[in-house]
Design a protein around this motif. Structure first.
Motif, PDB file in Angstrom:
ATOM      1  N   MET A   1       0.843  -1.192   0.000  1.00 59.70           N
ATOM      2  CA  MET A   1       0.000   0.000   0.000  1.00 59.70           C
ATOM      3  C   MET A   1       0.876   1.239   0.000  1.00 59.70           C
ATOM      4  O   MET A   1       2.080   1.187   0.320  1.00 59.70           O
ATOM      5  CB  MET A   1      -0.930   0.017   1.208  1.00 59.70           C
ATOM      6  N   MET A   2       0.269   2.355  -0.370  1.00 56.37           N
ATOM      7  CA  MET A   2       0.954   3.647  -0.374  1.00 56.37           C
ATOM      8  C   MET A   2       0.706   4.371   0.936  1.00 56.37           C
ATOM      9  O   MET A   2      -0.382   4.305   1.512  1.00 56.37           O
ATOM     10  CB  MET A   2       0.437   4.515  -1.521  1.00 56.37           C
ATOM     11  N   PHE A   3       1.726   5.080   1.384  1.00 56.03           N
ATOM     12  CA  PHE A   3       1.624   5.962   2.538  1.00 56.03           C
ATOM     13  C   PHE A   3       2.056   7.368   2.122  1.00 56.03           C
ATOM     14  O   PHE A   3       3.052   7.530   1.417  1.00 56.03           O
ATOM     15  CB  PHE A   3       2.541   5.496   3.674  1.00 56.03           C
ATOM     16  N   CYS A   4       1.313   8.359   2.568  1.00 51.90           N
ATOM     17  CA  CYS A   4       1.722   9.753   2.430  1.00 51.90           C
ATOM     18  C   CYS A   4       2.413  10.149   3.730  1.00 51.90           C
ATOM     19  O   CYS A   4       1.830  10.014   4.811  1.00 51.90           O
ATOM     20  CB  CYS A   4       0.520  10.644   2.158  1.00 51.90           C
ATOM     21  N   VAL A   5       3.645  10.601   3.628  1.00 48.17           N
ATOM     22  CA  VAL A   5       4.472  10.852   4.807  1.00 48.17           C
ATOM     23  C   VAL A   5       4.248  12.284   5.298  1.00 48.17           C
ATOM     24  O   VAL A   5       4.458  13.246   4.549  1.00 48.17           O
ATOM     25  CB  VAL A   5       5.962  10.628   4.484  1.00 48.17           C
ATOM     26  N   GLY A   6       3.821  12.409   6.550  1.00 48.58           N
ATOM     27  CA  GLY A   6       3.620  13.739   7.123  1.00 48.58           C
ATOM     28  C   GLY A   6       2.367  14.413   6.587  1.00 48.58           C
ATOM     29  O   GLY A   6       1.422  13.763   6.134  1.00 48.58           O
TER      30      GLY A   6
ATOM     31  N   ALA B   1       0.399  14.386  -5.809  1.00 45.91           N
ATOM     32  CA  ALA B   1       0.899  13.091  -5.355  1.00 45.91           C
ATOM     33  C   ALA B   1      -0.217  12.275  -4.702  1.00 45.91           C
ATOM     34  O   ALA B   1      -0.329  11.062  -4.916  1.00 45.91           O
ATOM     35  CB  ALA B   1       2.057  13.288  -4.376  1.00 45.91           C
ATOM     36  N   ARG B   2      -1.048  12.947  -3.911  1.00 52.41           N
ATOM     37  CA  ARG B   2      -2.199  12.253  -3.300  1.00 52.41           C
ATOM     38  C   ARG B   2      -3.156  11.748  -4.392  1.00 52.41           C
ATOM     39  O   ARG B   2      -3.708  10.641  -4.282  1.00 52.41           O
ATOM     40  CB  ARG B   2      -2.941  13.190  -2.352  1.00 52.41           C
ATOM     41  N   ARG B   3      -3.344  12.557  -5.424  1.00 49.92           N
ATOM     42  CA  ARG B   3      -4.236  12.155  -6.518  1.00 49.92           C
ATOM     43  C   ARG B   3      -3.701  10.900  -7.201  1.00 49.92           C
ATOM     44  O   ARG B   3      -4.462   9.963  -7.496  1.00 49.92           O
ATOM     45  CB  ARG B   3      -4.368  13.299  -7.519  1.00 49.92           C
ATOM     46  N   LEU B   4      -2.409  10.851  -7.451  1.00 50.06           N
ATOM     47  CA  LEU B   4      -1.808   9.663  -8.066  1.00 50.06           C
ATOM     48  C   LEU B   4      -2.032   8.433  -7.193  1.00 50.06           C
ATOM     49  O   LEU B   4      -2.420   7.369  -7.691  1.00 50.06           O
ATOM     50  CB  LEU B   4      -0.311   9.887  -8.288  1.00 50.06           C
ATOM     51  N   CYS B   5      -1.798   8.576  -5.886  1.00 49.72           N
ATOM     52  CA  CYS B   5      -1.998   7.453  -4.970  1.00 49.72           C
ATOM     53  C   CYS B   5      -3.446   6.978  -4.989  1.00 49.72           C
ATOM     54  O   CYS B   5      -3.719   5.770  -4.987  1.00 49.72           O
ATOM     55  CB  CYS B   5      -1.590   7.844  -3.551  1.00 49.72           C
ATOM     56  N   ASN B   6      -4.382   7.920  -5.010  1.00 50.07           N
ATOM     57  CA  ASN B   6      -5.800   7.564  -5.007  1.00 50.07           C
ATOM     58  C   ASN B   6      -6.213   6.866  -6.300  1.00 50.07           C
ATOM     59  O   ASN B   6      -6.937   5.862  -6.278  1.00 50.07           O
ATOM     60  CB  ASN B   6      -6.667   8.800  -4.785  1.00 50.07           C
ATOM     61  N   VAL B   7      -5.755   7.377  -7.431  1.00 52.73           N
ATOM     62  CA  VAL B   7      -6.120   6.763  -8.705  1.00 52.73           C
ATOM     63  C   VAL B   7      -5.493   5.370  -8.823  1.00 52.73           C
ATOM     64  O   VAL B   7      -6.137   4.429  -9.321  1.00 52.73           O
ATOM     65  CB  VAL B   7      -5.702   7.660  -9.889  1.00 52.73           C
ATOM     66  N   ALA B   8      -4.269   5.212  -8.345  1.00 60.39           N
ATOM     67  CA  ALA B   8      -3.631   3.889  -8.369  1.00 60.39           C
ATOM     68  C   ALA B   8      -4.429   2.892  -7.527  1.00 60.39           C
ATOM     69  O   ALA B   8      -4.591   1.724  -7.899  1.00 60.39           O
ATOM     70  CB  ALA B   8      -2.195   3.984  -7.864  1.00 60.39           C
ATOM     71  N   ARG B   9      -4.948   3.361  -6.398  1.00 57.07           N
ATOM     72  CA  ARG B   9      -5.758   2.492  -5.546  1.00 57.07           C
ATOM     73  C   ARG B   9      -7.077   2.141  -6.235  1.00 57.07           C
ATOM     74  O   ARG B   9      -7.557   0.998  -6.171  1.00 57.07           O
ATOM     75  CB  ARG B   9      -6.026   3.189  -4.210  1.00 57.07           C
ATOM     76  N   GLU B  10      -7.669   3.116  -6.919  1.00 53.51           N
ATOM     77  CA  GLU B  10      -8.882   2.837  -7.692  1.00 53.51           C
ATOM     78  C   GLU B  10      -8.603   1.817  -8.786  1.00 53.51           C
ATOM     79  O   GLU B  10      -9.429   0.924  -9.052  1.00 53.51           O
ATOM     80  CB  GLU B  10      -9.427   4.134  -8.287  1.00 53.51           C
TER      81      GLU B  10
ATOM     82  N   GLU C   1      -1.451  -5.939  -8.690  1.00 49.29           N
ATOM     83  CA  GLU C   1      -0.576  -4.934  -8.076  1.00 49.29           C
ATOM     84  C   GLU C   1      -0.134  -3.872  -9.081  1.00 49.29           C
ATOM     85  O   GLU C   1       1.049  -3.726  -9.371  1.00 49.29           O
ATOM     86  CB  GLU C   1       0.645  -5.614  -7.460  1.00 49.29           C
ATOM     87  N   PRO C   2      -1.083  -3.124  -9.638  1.00 45.64           N
ATOM     88  CA  PRO C   2      -0.727  -2.163 -10.679  1.00 45.64           C
ATOM     89  C   PRO C   2       0.224  -1.073 -10.194  1.00 45.64           C
ATOM     90  O   PRO C   2       0.062  -0.512  -9.114  1.00 45.64           O
ATOM     91  CB  PRO C   2      -2.085  -1.571 -11.079  1.00 45.64           C
ATOM     92  N   MET C   3       1.231  -0.813 -11.030  1.00 46.94           N
ATOM     93  CA  MET C   3       2.168   0.288 -10.810  1.00 46.94           C
ATOM     94  C   MET C   3       1.790   1.400 -11.783  1.00 46.94           C
ATOM     95  O   MET C   3       1.860   1.210 -13.005  1.00 46.94           O
ATOM     96  CB  MET C   3       3.605  -0.187 -11.041  1.00 46.94           C
ATOM     97  N   ILE C   4       1.353   2.520 -11.246  1.00 44.63           N
ATOM     98  CA  ILE C   4       0.811   3.618 -12.046  1.00 44.63           C
ATOM     99  C   ILE C   4       1.761   4.808 -11.968  1.00 44.63           C
ATOM    100  O   ILE C   4       2.109   5.269 -10.872  1.00 44.63           O
ATOM    101  CB  ILE C   4      -0.594   4.018 -11.536  1.00 44.63           C
TER     102      ILE C   4
ATOM    103  N   LYS D   1       9.515  10.829 -12.620  1.00 44.17           N
ATOM    104  CA  LYS D   1       8.247  11.302 -12.070  1.00 44.17           C
ATOM    105  C   LYS D   1       7.709  10.245 -11.104  1.00 44.17           C
ATOM    106  O   LYS D   1       8.171   9.112 -11.062  1.00 44.17           O
ATOM    107  CB  LYS D   1       7.252  11.607 -13.185  1.00 44.17           C
ATOM    108  N   LEU D   2       6.694  10.623 -10.331  1.00 42.09           N
ATOM    109  CA  LEU D   2       6.211   9.761  -9.255  1.00 42.09           C
ATOM    110  C   LEU D   2       5.555   8.481  -9.773  1.00 42.09           C
ATOM    111  O   LEU D   2       5.042   8.432 -10.887  1.00 42.09           O
ATOM    112  CB  LEU D   2       5.195  10.518  -8.400  1.00 42.09           C
ATOM    113  N   SER D   3       5.565   7.460  -8.917  1.00 40.84           N
ATOM    114  CA  SER D   3       4.895   6.200  -9.205  1.00 40.84           C
ATOM    115  C   SER D   3       4.172   5.740  -7.950  1.00 40.84           C
ATOM    116  O   SER D   3       4.625   6.005  -6.828  1.00 40.84           O
ATOM    117  CB  SER D   3       5.905   5.136  -9.647  1.00 40.84           C
ATOM    118  N   ALA D   4       3.039   5.060  -8.126  1.00 45.78           N
ATOM    119  CA  ALA D   4       2.265   4.565  -6.979  1.00 45.78           C
ATOM    120  C   ALA D   4       1.761   3.159  -7.273  1.00 45.78           C
ATOM    121  O   ALA D   4       1.456   2.821  -8.424  1.00 45.78           O
ATOM    122  CB  ALA D   4       1.087   5.493  -6.670  1.00 45.78           C
ATOM    123  N   GLN D   5       1.655   2.358  -6.221  1.00 40.46           N
ATOM    124  CA  GLN D   5       1.250   0.954  -6.375  1.00 40.46           C
ATOM    125  C   GLN D   5       0.471   0.493  -5.141  1.00 40.46           C
ATOM    126  O   GLN D   5       0.797   0.851  -4.006  1.00 40.46           O
ATOM    127  CB  GLN D   5       2.486   0.070  -6.552  1.00 40.46           C
ATOM    128  N   TRP D   6      -0.558  -0.322  -5.387  1.00 41.05           N
ATOM    129  CA  TRP D   6      -1.296  -1.008  -4.329  1.00 41.05           C
ATOM    130  C   TRP D   6      -1.428  -2.465  -4.744  1.00 41.05           C
ATOM    131  O   TRP D   6      -1.513  -2.770  -5.941  1.00 41.05           O
ATOM    132  CB  TRP D   6      -2.685  -0.410  -4.150  1.00 41.05           C
TER     133      TRP D   6
END
Length: 262
Positions: free
Chosen positions: A109-114, A121-130, A204-207, A229-234
Motif C-alpha cells: 500500500m501507499m503511505f503519504c508521509v507527514g 501526489a495524493r491524486r496519483l496514490c488515489n487513482v492507483a488504488r482505484e 498490483e498495478p504500478m501507475i 516522475k512519481l509512481s504509486a502501487q497497491w
C-alpha cells in the motif's frame, strides 16, 4: 502454462498468511512519518513477522537483502530499505510478503508521509488504488485476465497516467511466484487466460505520473521511473471463487475504493 488451482486446505492456509501480511502493514502505519528511516520500518516488520511464527519472504529471495520493499517517490518497486530518512511530503509504497505455515501472503500500500504531500501526489496514490479495485471487481469465473488489465489501463489513462509494463502481478500459493503473470495493461494474450475457481494471484498495478518506461538501478533491485516522475502501487492477494473473489490480504476496516464510492 501450469496454473495451480487451490483446494480448500490451500485456501485456508492462504487466508492465514494473507491476514498476517495485512497486519504487518497495519502495524507499520503509525511508524511511517518524517525522520523515520526505511531501514527502521524493515526492522519492525522483520521482528513482527518472526514473532508471529512466519518468515519474511523477500529476505534472501534471489539475494534480496531485506524483509520488505520500500519504494519512495519515483521508485516504482523493489526499493531496498536503507538509512535514508523519509521526508515530509514523500510518498512511499511498502510491500510485504510473508510465509506462514508454507503459504504466501503478498500485499502493498501507499503511505503519504507527514502533512505536506502535494495534491498531485495524493491524486496519483488515489487513482492507483482505484485501479487496483477496478481490477479486482473484474475477478469472477468466466472473465479473463484481459478484463482485469483493461479495467486498470482504462482508468489510469483516463486520468492521464501510464501503466508500468515490465513488472506485474503473479500467481501465488506455496510458491512466491507462480503462473500466471498478471499484466496490468490490456495485452491481447491475456484473453486466453480464463478465471476459474481456485486460482490465486496478486493484482498490483504500478501507475506512473509520467511515462511508463522504467530503469533498474545498479543495486539490481530498485526500479525507478525513467523520467523520474512519481509512481504509486497497491496490491492484494486474492482467489477466484464460485461467484467472484475473496481477498486474503484485506486490512481491518478496509472498504472497496472505487471511483463511484468516493
Amino acid at each position: 502454462m501450469n496454473i495451480i488451482l487451490k483446494n480448500e486446505a490451500d485456501l485456508a492456509g492462504m487466508r492465514v498468511a494473507g491476514r498476517l501480511a495485512a497486519q504487518v502493514l497495519e502495524m507499520l502505519a503509525e511508524h511511517v512519518r518524517p525522520g523515520v528511516t526505511t531501514e527502521h520500518l524493515d526492522q519492525l516488520a522483520h521482528q513482527f513477522i518472526l514473532e508471529h511464527d512466519a518468515i519474511p519472504a523477500p529476505l534472501n529471495y534471489h539475494g534480496y537483502p531485506k524483509s520488505i520493499c520500500t519504494s519512495v517517490n519515483h521508485q516504482v518497486c523493489h526499493g531496498i530499505p536503507s538509512a535514508k530518512k523519509l521526508k515530509n511530503g514523500d510518498i512511499v509504497n511498502i510491500d510485504v510478503t510473508v510465509i506462514k505455515a508454507g503459504y504466501h501472503g503478498d500485499t502493498s500500500m501507499m503511505f503519504c508521509v507527514g502533512d505536506k504531500t502535494p495534491p498531485y501526489a495524493r491524486r496519483l496514490c488515489n487513482v492507483a488504488r482505484e485501479c487496483l479495485w477496478l481490477g479486482i471487481e473484474q475477478v469472477k469465473p468466466g472473465n479473463t485476465l484481459y478484463d482485469v488489465a483493461l479495467a486498470i489501463e482504462k482508468h489510469a489513462h483516463k486520468h492521464g497516467y501510464s501503466v508500468v509494463e515490465e513488472y506485474c502481478g503473479h500467481g501465488i500459493g506455496k510458491e512466491f511466484h507462480e503462473a500466471p503473470q498478471v499484466l496490468h495493461y490490456a495485452d491481447p494474450s491475456l484473453r486466453s487466460i480464463q478465471l476459474v475457481p481456485g486460482m490465486t494471484f496478486t493484482i498490483e498495478p504500478m501507475i506512473n505520473q509520467g511515462r511508463k518506461e522504467t530503469r533498474l538501478l545498479g543495486d539490481n533491485w530498485t526500479v525507478i521511473t525513467k523520467d523520474r516522475k512519481l509512481s504509486a502501487q497497491w496490491e492484494h492477494t486474492l482467489a477466484v471463487t464460485e461467484d467472484g473473489y475473496e481477498i486474503f490480504t484485506l486490512r481491518t476496516d478496509e472498504q472497496p475504493f472505487l471511483p463511484h464510492t468516493r
